[in-house]
Design an enzyme around this catalytic site. Structure first.
Site, PDB file in Angstrom:
ATOM      1  N   SER A  79      -4.047   0.046  -0.786  1.00 20.78           N
ATOM      2  CA  SER A  79      -5.003   0.151   0.326  1.00 20.78           C
ATOM      3  C   SER A  79      -4.906  -1.044   1.264  1.00 20.78           C
ATOM      4  O   SER A  79      -5.616  -2.027   1.096  1.00 20.78           O
ATOM      5  CB  SER A  79      -6.430   0.257  -0.225  1.00 20.78           C
ATOM      6  OG  SER A  79      -6.664  -0.755  -1.204  1.00 20.78           O
ATOM      7  N   ASN A  94       1.771 -10.732   0.644  1.00 22.23           N
ATOM      8  CA  ASN A  94       2.563 -11.352  -0.419  1.00 22.23           C
ATOM      9  C   ASN A  94       4.056 -11.108  -0.229  1.00 22.23           C
ATOM     10  O   ASN A  94       4.870 -12.010  -0.425  1.00 22.23           O
ATOM     11  CB  ASN A  94       2.084 -10.821  -1.772  1.00 22.23           C
ATOM     12  CG  ASN A  94       0.667 -11.260  -2.069  1.00 22.23           C
ATOM     13  OD1 ASN A  94       0.410 -12.387  -2.443  1.00 22.23           O
ATOM     14  ND2 ASN A  94      -0.296 -10.358  -1.867  1.00 22.23           N
ATOM     15  N   SER A 128       2.074  -6.160   3.956  1.00 21.83           N
ATOM     16  CA  SER A 128       1.830  -6.904   2.723  1.00 21.83           C
ATOM     17  C   SER A 128       1.958  -8.413   2.955  1.00 21.83           C
ATOM     18  O   SER A 128       3.030  -8.918   3.318  1.00 21.83           O
ATOM     19  CB  SER A 128       2.836  -6.473   1.647  1.00 21.83           C
ATOM     20  OG  SER A 128       2.795  -7.342   0.537  1.00 21.83           O
ATOM     21  N   LYS A 188       0.588  -7.317  -9.307  1.00 19.47           N
ATOM     22  CA  LYS A 188       1.508  -6.685  -8.353  1.00 19.47           C
ATOM     23  C   LYS A 188       1.798  -7.608  -7.175  1.00 19.47           C
ATOM     24  O   LYS A 188       2.863  -7.517  -6.546  1.00 19.47           O
ATOM     25  CB  LYS A 188       0.952  -5.333  -7.906  1.00 19.47           C
ATOM     26  CG  LYS A 188      -0.428  -5.364  -7.264  1.00 19.47           C
ATOM     27  CD  LYS A 188      -0.409  -5.593  -5.768  1.00 19.47           C
ATOM     28  CE  LYS A 188      -1.812  -5.727  -5.214  1.00 19.47           C
ATOM     29  NZ  LYS A 188      -1.821  -6.007  -3.748  1.00 19.47           N
ATOM     30  N   SER A 197     -10.551  -9.501   6.241  1.00 17.08           N
ATOM     31  CA  SER A 197      -9.983  -8.219   6.640  1.00 17.08           C
ATOM     32  C   SER A 197     -10.432  -7.078   5.725  1.00 17.08           C
ATOM     33  O   SER A 197     -10.888  -6.028   6.189  1.00 17.08           O
ATOM     34  CB  SER A 197      -8.453  -8.322   6.637  1.00 17.08           C
ATOM     35  OG  SER A 197      -7.859  -7.100   6.998  1.00 17.08           O
ATOM     36  N   TRP A 198     -10.343  -7.275   4.408  1.00 17.81           N
ATOM     37  CA  TRP A 198     -10.678  -6.227   3.455  1.00 17.81           C
ATOM     38  C   TRP A 198     -12.185  -6.004   3.369  1.00 17.81           C
ATOM     39  O   TRP A 198     -12.660  -4.859   3.362  1.00 17.81           O
ATOM     40  CB  TRP A 198     -10.085  -6.565   2.103  1.00 17.81           C
ATOM     41  CG  TRP A 198     -10.177  -5.534   1.017  1.00 17.81           C
ATOM     42  CD1 TRP A 198     -10.450  -5.778  -0.303  1.00 17.81           C
ATOM     43  CD2 TRP A 198      -9.951  -4.116   1.099  1.00 17.81           C
ATOM     44  NE1 TRP A 198     -10.424  -4.615  -1.034  1.00 17.81           N
ATOM     45  CE2 TRP A 198     -10.118  -3.569  -0.197  1.00 17.81           C
ATOM     46  CE3 TRP A 198      -9.649  -3.248   2.156  1.00 17.81           C
ATOM     47  CZ2 TRP A 198      -9.984  -2.199  -0.462  1.00 17.81           C
ATOM     48  CZ3 TRP A 198      -9.506  -1.892   1.889  1.00 17.81           C
ATOM     49  CH2 TRP A 198      -9.681  -1.386   0.594  1.00 17.81           C
ATOM     50  N   THR A 253       2.659  -2.664  -1.995  1.00 13.22           N
ATOM     51  CA  THR A 253       2.725  -4.094  -1.722  1.00 13.22           C
ATOM     52  C   THR A 253       4.160  -4.611  -1.680  1.00 13.22           C
ATOM     53  O   THR A 253       4.444  -5.598  -1.000  1.00 13.22           O
ATOM     54  CB  THR A 253       1.918  -4.873  -2.781  1.00 13.22           C
ATOM     55  OG1 THR A 253       0.677  -4.220  -2.987  1.00 13.22           O
ATOM     56  CG2 THR A 253       1.646  -6.290  -2.326  1.00 13.22           C
TER      57      THR A 253
END
Length: 336
Positions: A141, A259, A257, A194, A13-14, A251
């Protein structure tokens, strides 16, 4: 430094979002992945329907499952493979890169076996005197929003500020603003840790706790991130910036998110295996919790939130008990 070809290593995805961003600027980008079937589908569809549906590839975006062909002639390599597979890919990549190549890690994790960040892994694997510029891109992002051209701001860090500025200009667009920094380790630690705090935030949300709880968790989580980052040589102000507080806020609160989603599932009563089985993308914080836990122990850095997340993930501790234990700790001065 003129950069007219980029290799994007990792077609998730990123990686796809960053490849689209550059290609839309007219930069020649080759998107690589080890999954041959995935690459064949991308080549046929000219779109990543698995991760970024609705965003056709510009003509200057090509795809390849040949690592050496993908990086050939590229002045900048952007690494977007999960932290647990990063070293394996980089070891294959390193021997064919010419001196002066800019390598940007866009991965937010820490290797479990070594406790190293991704630039640390790359430095360790640099078995010759070949001069490569190693940096990191990080910040608040979500990939989906970047692909959708939502206004976003991030930071890129290299020890050499000229290299940071070259990559800064490469990635900057009218919707993607990039700041430069020389604090590589601070930015990497922020980006990795994070995700752990986001799991904790999701747990609290899954347990039904309110906004007071989330605010307390995020603030004390930032304190832990800063403590570890400074111990490793990071600059304190980095943790109040985009890669620190900015990414933490996103996040811990955003519905996109991964996570936080893991934490939500755990807080609602699922086991870790059940939570992960329901997700199609990697939640880096699960593995980073294990690597950061070992790192904190080895450095004798106190990280109570990390400790509780580790026990929930790997020692079957009940989520409510973990939160209760955090509040039952000895009272302290806030600045300690």
């Amino acid at each position: 430094m003129k950069i007219d070809k980029v290799a994007m290593i990792g077609a998730g995805s990123w990686g796809t979002a960053l490849a689209l961003l550059l290609a839309r600027k007219g930069v020649n980008v080759t998107l690589w992945d080890r999954d041959v079937e995935h690459i064949n589908i991308l080549s046929q569809d000219r779109e990543n329907k698995r991760y970024q549906e609705g965003h056709p590839f510009p003509d200057c975006l090509s795809v390849s499952d040949d690592l050496f062909a993908a990086v050939g002639g590229a002045q900048c390599i952007c690494m977007v493979v999960p932290s647990h597979g990063y070293r394996e890919v980089y070891k294959k990549l390193f021997p064919v890169l010419p001196e002066g190549t800019l390598i940007v890690s866009a991965v937010k994790g820490i290797e479990i076996a070594s406790g190293m960040t991704m630039t640390g892994v790359m430095q360790q694997e640099a078995t010759s005197c070949k001069h490569l510029q190693l940096g990191v891109l990080s910040g608040p992002s979500f990939a989906k929003e970047v692909a959708n051209k939502q206004p976003t701001a991030v930071t890129v860090a290299f020890k050499d500020l000229k290299a940071a500025e070259a990559v800064q200009h490469l990635f900057s667009t009218d919707y993607f603003r990039v700041y430069s920094s020389s604090d590589v380790i601070g930015l990497e630690i922020s980006g990795a840790m994070k995700n752990i705090i986001a799991i904790a935030a999701g747990i609290c949300d899954g347990l039904g706790y309110g906004l007071n709880t989330r605010a307390a968790l995020m603030t004390r989580g930032l304190a832990e991130i800063s403590r570890m980052g400074v111990a490793l040589g990071g600059q304190l102000q980095t943790f109040a910036g985009l890669g620190g507080m900015g990414d933490l806020v996103l996040t811990c609160t955003g519905d996109l998110s991964r996570n936080r989603t893991v934490g939500l599932k755990l807080g609602s009563g699922l086991t870790l295996d059940q939570a992960l089985s329901e997700m199609k993308m990697v939640a880096e914080g699960v593995k980073t919790t294990k690597s950061c836990h070992a790192l904190a122990k080895s450095m004798d850095v106190e990280m109570p939130i990390l400790e509780q997340v580790y026990q929930v993930l790997y020692e079957d501790k009940k989520c409510a008990d973990a939160v209760a234990e955090l509040f039952q700790r000895d009272l302290k001065n806030e600045l300690q």
